[in-house]
Design a protein around this motif. Sequence first.
Motif, mmCIF file in Angstrom:
data_model
loop_
_atom_site.group_PDB
_atom_site.id
_atom_site.type_symbol
_atom_site.label_atom_id
_atom_site.label_comp_id
_atom_site.label_asym_id
_atom_site.label_seq_id
_atom_site.Cartn_x
_atom_site.Cartn_y
_atom_site.Cartn_z
ATOM 1 N N ALA A 246 3.866 -18.125 -4.995
ATOM 2 C CA ALA A 246 4.508 -16.921 -5.518
ATOM 3 C C ALA A 246 3.772 -16.407 -6.754
ATOM 4 C CB ALA A 246 5.973 -17.199 -5.849
ATOM 5 N N ARG A 247 3.345 -17.317 -7.625
ATOM 6 C CA ARG A 247 2.620 -16.892 -8.829
ATOM 7 C C ARG A 247 1.331 -16.161 -8.432
ATOM 8 N NH1 ARG A 247 2.724 -21.180 -11.515
ATOM 9 N NH2 ARG A 247 4.064 -20.577 -13.266
ATOM 10 N N ALA A 248 0.610 -16.686 -7.463
ATOM 11 C CA ALA A 248 -0.632 -16.056 -7.026
ATOM 12 C C ALA A 248 -0.371 -14.677 -6.446
ATOM 13 C CB ALA A 248 -1.339 -16.946 -6.000
ATOM 14 N N VAL A 249 0.726 -14.533 -5.694
ATOM 15 C CA VAL A 249 1.077 -13.229 -5.117
ATOM 16 C C VAL A 249 1.389 -12.231 -6.225
ATOM 17 C CG1 VAL A 249 2.804 -11.995 -3.743
ATOM 18 C CG2 VAL A 249 1.897 -14.180 -2.934
ATOM 19 N N PHE A 250 2.201 -12.637 -7.190
ATOM 20 C CA PHE A 250 2.581 -11.728 -8.276
ATOM 21 C C PHE A 250 1.373 -11.341 -9.125
ATOM 22 C CE2 PHE A 250 7.033 -13.640 -7.985
ATOM 23 C CZ PHE A 250 7.548 -12.526 -7.336
ATOM 24 N N GLN A 251 0.437 -12.259 -9.291
ATOM 25 C CA GLN A 251 -0.736 -11.968 -10.109
ATOM 26 C C GLN A 251 -1.674 -10.961 -9.436
ATOM 27 O OE1 GLN A 251 -2.180 -15.969 -10.787
ATOM 28 N NE2 GLN A 251 -1.117 -16.128 -12.768
ATOM 29 N N GLU A 252 -1.499 -10.763 -8.143
ATOM 30 C CA GLU A 252 -2.323 -9.799 -7.419
ATOM 31 C C GLU A 252 -1.647 -8.431 -7.336
ATOM 32 O OE1 GLU A 252 -5.409 -10.166 -6.330
ATOM 33 O OE2 GLU A 252 -5.440 -12.197 -7.156
ATOM 34 N N GLY A 253 -0.502 -8.264 -7.972
ATOM 35 C CA GLY A 253 0.238 -7.017 -7.886
ATOM 36 C C GLY A 253 -0.499 -5.842 -8.508
ATOM 37 N N VAL A 254 -0.235 -4.658 -7.983
ATOM 38 C CA VAL A 254 -0.789 -3.413 -8.522
ATOM 39 C C VAL A 254 0.358 -2.453 -8.791
ATOM 40 C CG1 VAL A 254 -2.302 -1.438 -8.092
ATOM 41 C CG2 VAL A 254 -2.953 -3.715 -7.251
ATOM 42 N N PRO A 255 0.521 -1.976 -10.034
ATOM 43 C CA PRO A 255 -0.291 -2.296 -11.216
ATOM 44 C C PRO A 255 -0.083 -3.738 -11.660
ATOM 45 C CG PRO A 255 1.645 -1.050 -11.855
ATOM 46 C CD PRO A 255 1.638 -1.046 -10.351
ATOM 47 N N GLY B 4 8.867 -0.993 -4.533
ATOM 48 C CA GLY B 4 10.041 -1.811 -4.760
ATOM 49 C C GLY B 4 10.875 -1.996 -3.505
ATOM 50 N N CYS B 5 12.095 -2.488 -3.683
ATOM 51 C CA CYS B 5 12.991 -2.761 -2.562
ATOM 52 C C CYS B 5 13.591 -1.472 -2.008
ATOM 53 C CB CYS B 5 14.133 -3.687 -3.002
ATOM 54 S SG CYS B 5 13.597 -5.320 -3.552
ATOM 55 N N GLN B 6 13.641 -1.384 -0.685
ATOM 56 C CA GLN B 6 14.337 -0.288 -0.024
ATOM 57 C C GLN B 6 15.446 -0.891 0.821
ATOM 58 O OE1 GLN B 6 11.881 2.157 2.513
ATOM 59 N NE2 GLN B 6 13.626 3.208 3.421
ATOM 60 N N PHE B 7 16.658 -0.362 0.717
ATOM 61 C CA PHE B 7 17.801 -0.894 1.447
ATOM 62 C C PHE B 7 18.253 0.108 2.500
ATOM 63 C CE2 PHE B 7 17.896 -2.861 -2.766
ATOM 64 C CZ PHE B 7 17.950 -4.213 -2.422
ATOM 65 N N ILE B 8 18.514 -0.389 3.698
ATOM 66 C CA ILE B 8 18.935 0.447 4.824
ATOM 67 C C ILE B 8 20.322 0.008 5.272
ATOM 68 C CG2 ILE B 8 18.450 1.031 7.237
ATOM 69 C CD1 ILE B 8 15.489 0.774 6.563
ATOM 70 N N GLU B 9 21.239 0.977 5.380
ATOM 71 C CA GLU B 9 22.634 0.655 5.695
ATOM 72 C C GLU B 9 23.203 1.488 6.839
ATOM 73 O OE1 GLU B 9 24.260 1.615 1.935
ATOM 74 O OE2 GLU B 9 23.479 -0.165 0.907
ATOM 75 N N ALA B 10 22.497 2.533 7.278
ATOM 76 C CA ALA B 10 23.007 3.404 8.342
ATOM 77 C C ALA B 10 23.169 2.614 9.632
ATOM 78 C CB ALA B 10 22.063 4.581 8.553
ATOM 79 N N GLU B 11 24.289 2.795 10.306
ATOM 80 C CA GLU B 11 24.621 1.977 11.470
ATOM 81 C C GLU B 11 23.579 2.088 12.575
ATOM 82 O OE1 GLU B 11 28.654 2.436 12.805
ATOM 83 O OE2 GLU B 11 29.429 2.437 10.765
#
Length: 283
Positions: A130-139, A242-249
């Motif tokens: 997880a640390r390696a993934v976060f360190q590759e984040g942009v920005p 970021g996170c996208q949430f879907i709730e439509a049936e």
Amino acid sequence: MASATSPTLRQRRLGVELRKLRERAGLSTSAAASLLGVNQSRISNIEAGRYAVSADRVRAMTRMYSCSDERLIDALATMTGGRTRGWWDEYRDLLPTGLLDLAELEHHAVGLRAAAVIHIPGLLQTLDHARAVFQEGVPSLRPYEVEHRLSHRMKRQAILHRDDPAPYSATIHEAALRMQFGGAATARAQLRHLVEMSEQDNVTVRVIPFGVATFPGSGESADYVFGPVPQLDTVQLDTAHGCQFIEAEAKLANYRELMDRVEGSALKPAESRDFIHNIARTT
């Protein structure tokens, strides 16, 4: 403390479901307010998640809206009251709101399914991976921002180890297993951890090998979170923003089918475990 005008995803979802019931009953907000003996703004604020509402009030509203689905009514009643403070509130001024909403969503879930193509699902990641993934984040994230995200992700994983945990099923493409975030040693440790987690009674891991030419939803990673009733299910997508949430049936139904088909494209759990073992030995 967050203001009353900053409702959580759970509070907003309660309001959305109450609005759906009102609209199906053919009632305007003013008509509903009149029947409840409150002003119209109260109904609007409840439906926006900005106003705490009691379980008794929710039951009264559902009766007024001619809802006869007792399981749905009971589920909505459990979502009432003010903001529920959980461990994720420690991060309210430190992380994007979507990450807090995701943790709360997982905390209340009765089941979870994940489909991942490039990344190991967050609930199954090791600290170093997880640390390696976060360190590759942009920005790029600052070191302290990486640490906040790491501790948040590790705490999210507690839902897989608590008493009577919700069942968790993850379908992972071979591409994600071959990625070497953090180097070969970190990758091997991540694969071994994945095998260990797959041996838990509540965790199922399936692998889609490169040999499977195509599968539905290629390229998209998604988490399907089961609510106490299907109407309260939620899909969470990871995006660059970021996170996208879907709730439509209708969309939830599509994602249920997609998850079924993705799992159908994968190896069986025992074969998947052996497959991961083999990759770990050659990494």
